[in-house]
Design an enzyme around this catalytic site. Structure first.
Site, PDB file in Angstrom:
ATOM      1  N   CYS A 176       0.848  -1.199   0.000  1.00  0.00           N
ATOM      2  CA  CYS A 176       0.000   0.000   0.000  1.00  0.00           C
ATOM      3  C   CYS A 176       0.880   1.245   0.000  1.00  0.00           C
ATOM      4  CB  CYS A 176      -0.914  -0.065   1.225  1.00  0.00           C
ATOM      5  SG  CYS A 176      -1.544   1.507   1.799  1.00  0.00           S
TER       6      CYS A 176
ATOM      7  N   CYS B  76       0.340   3.979   2.507  1.00  0.00           N
ATOM      8  CA  CYS B  76       0.780   3.579   3.849  1.00  0.00           C
ATOM      9  C   CYS B  76       2.235   3.972   4.078  1.00  0.00           C
ATOM     10  CB  CYS B  76       0.633   2.067   4.029  1.00  0.00           C
ATOM     11  SG  CYS B  76      -1.068   1.499   3.959  1.00  0.00           S
TER      12      CYS B  76
END
Lengths: 306, 108
Positions: free
Chosen positions: B31, B34
């Protein structure tokens, strides 16, 4: 007091900041609660020049931010709240974000555009509970599940391809009888065995209480409505410009900021860049280009005011 | 920073039974947003040491906890107080915004 206040922190806003700070203009970027713009919701960006292997959208934005910071750009993480764009002659523009008001000699509006949602019953309350506009962020949670992607452009194809790595089936629902996505993206989606296509179809309702459990899909040729059991709805039908909050700034008939002379708004000293005025190209690289142009014009304008 | 890692196994002890309020960053290596939030979370862990426990939970390796709290989008930051989730912040955001969230939870 700032020479330039830039509202927005996508490619347009950050490129503008790189240029204004390098021109020695004291610059504030109102970055918003969620900074970085649409590229923060993408994965691999393959068409931004300079990255032959592609670059992750968030990584590109991180690099742009660092580059702007290197030359002294200040950032605030709050959302733009309101602005006084009609100051007395020679006065300062006042921009309020969070609970603070900042003064600037000039303003560049680069607030871009946001996801356009379907506007059907059951959608808004289930965003983050099965309704999403960001497959790269959320695809993992649909491992082994069945999902729908709504839309017919490149971003819809990308969402479907990303989802197909996790979901057991991806159905692309599009209201027209053909896709407007580029050939290369259509080919990639079409050769993926997990991706199915449902044309001339529209979602009329998203079902489920706590989370998405299904959707009603209408065939717009026959008007027949059928129910599909699905776990997720990914919406990629386009964007709406973030212009609602700018009082006194003239908009065009589609709601985008009306641009004159490439970078100017109807107010002297307020410039505009990127998707908030550009409904036509809507690329990261064109937004960055517009950001550069607006910064150069703001610099030029400020020198003329002295 | 491995010492921030929380797992399905350690979740109850480190989060639910913690005397301090706890902030858990639900993330995954794939991700990209993230990766932007992760260093901010590590800074917050230092800045709020003693007032707030901060941890990171990899959703790939710890599916049970993610499912239990209905995490369907990451990065998700969930605040826990007295064993209960009290606030959730979803998506990559600026540090100041997370600090506002923390202050809100600490003062409630």
């Amino acid at each position: 007091m700032y020479d330039v206040i830039i509202i927005g922190s996508g490619p347009a806003g950050l490129t503008a900041a790189i240029y204004t700070t390098r021109a020695n203009l004291k610059t504030l970027v109102v970055a918003g609660n969620k900074w970085g713009g649409q590229l923060m919701l993408t994965t691999l960006v393959e068409n931004y020049p300079g990255f032959p292997e592609g670059i992750q959208g968030p990584d590109l934005m991180m690099a742009m931010k660092k580059q702007a910071e290197r030359f002294g750009t200040e950032f605030i993480d709050s959302d733009f709240a309101s602005g006084d764009f009609d100051p007395p002659a020679g006065g300062l523009f006042k921009i309020t974000a969070g609970d603070k008001t900042y003064e600037g000699k000039s303003v560049i509006i680069a607030t871009g555009a946001d996801t356009k949602w379907l506007g059907v019953p059951g959608e808004q309350e289930k965003i983050g509970k099965g309704v999403s506009s960001c497959a790269p962020c959320d695809a993992f949670f649909f491992k082994g599940k069945n999902v729908i992607v709504v839309g017919g452009g490149d971003s819809a194809m990308e969402e479907a391809i990303v989802l197909a790595d996790f979901a057991s089936s991806v159905t692309m629902v599009h209201r027209k009888d053909s896709f407007r996505a580029s050939q290369i993206m259509q080919d990639r989606a079409k050769k993926n065995p997990k991706i199915k296509f449902l044309l001339n179809a529209e979602i009329t309702k998203i079902l489920g209480e706590e989370k998405v459990i299904g959707a009603e899909v209408k065939n717009n040729k026959t008007n027949k409505v059928s129910k599909m059991d699905i776990d997720g709805v990914f919406v990629a039908i386009g964007h709406v410009p973030n212009t609602k909050v700018f009082q006194g700034i003239e908009l065009d008939e589609k709601g985008y900021i009306k641009v004159r002379d490439h970078t100017k708004t109807n107010i002297d000293g307020v410039f505009v860049a990127g998707d908030v005025h550009d409904s036509h190209y809507r690329q990261a690289i064109t937004a960055a280009g517009y950001g550069c142009a607006a910064a150069l014009e703001a610099d030029h304008w400020l020198r003329g005011q002295e | 920073m491995s010492d921030l890692n929380i797992t399905d196994q350690s979740f109850e002890g480190e989060v639910l039974k913690n005397e301090l309020p706890v902030l858990v960053d639900f993330w995954a290596p794939w991700c990209a947003p993230c990766r932007i939030v992760s260093p901010i979370v590590e800074e917050l862990a230092k800045e709020y040491e003693g007032k707030l426990k901060v941890g990171k939970l990899n959703v790939d390796d710890n599916p049970d906890t993610s499912a239990r709290y209905g995490v369907m989008s990451i990065p998700s930051l969930i605040f826990f107080k007295d064993g209960k989730p009290v606030k959730t912040m979803v998506g990559a955001q600026g540090k100041e915004n997370f600090k506002r969230g923390i202050e809100e939870v600490l003062s409630s």
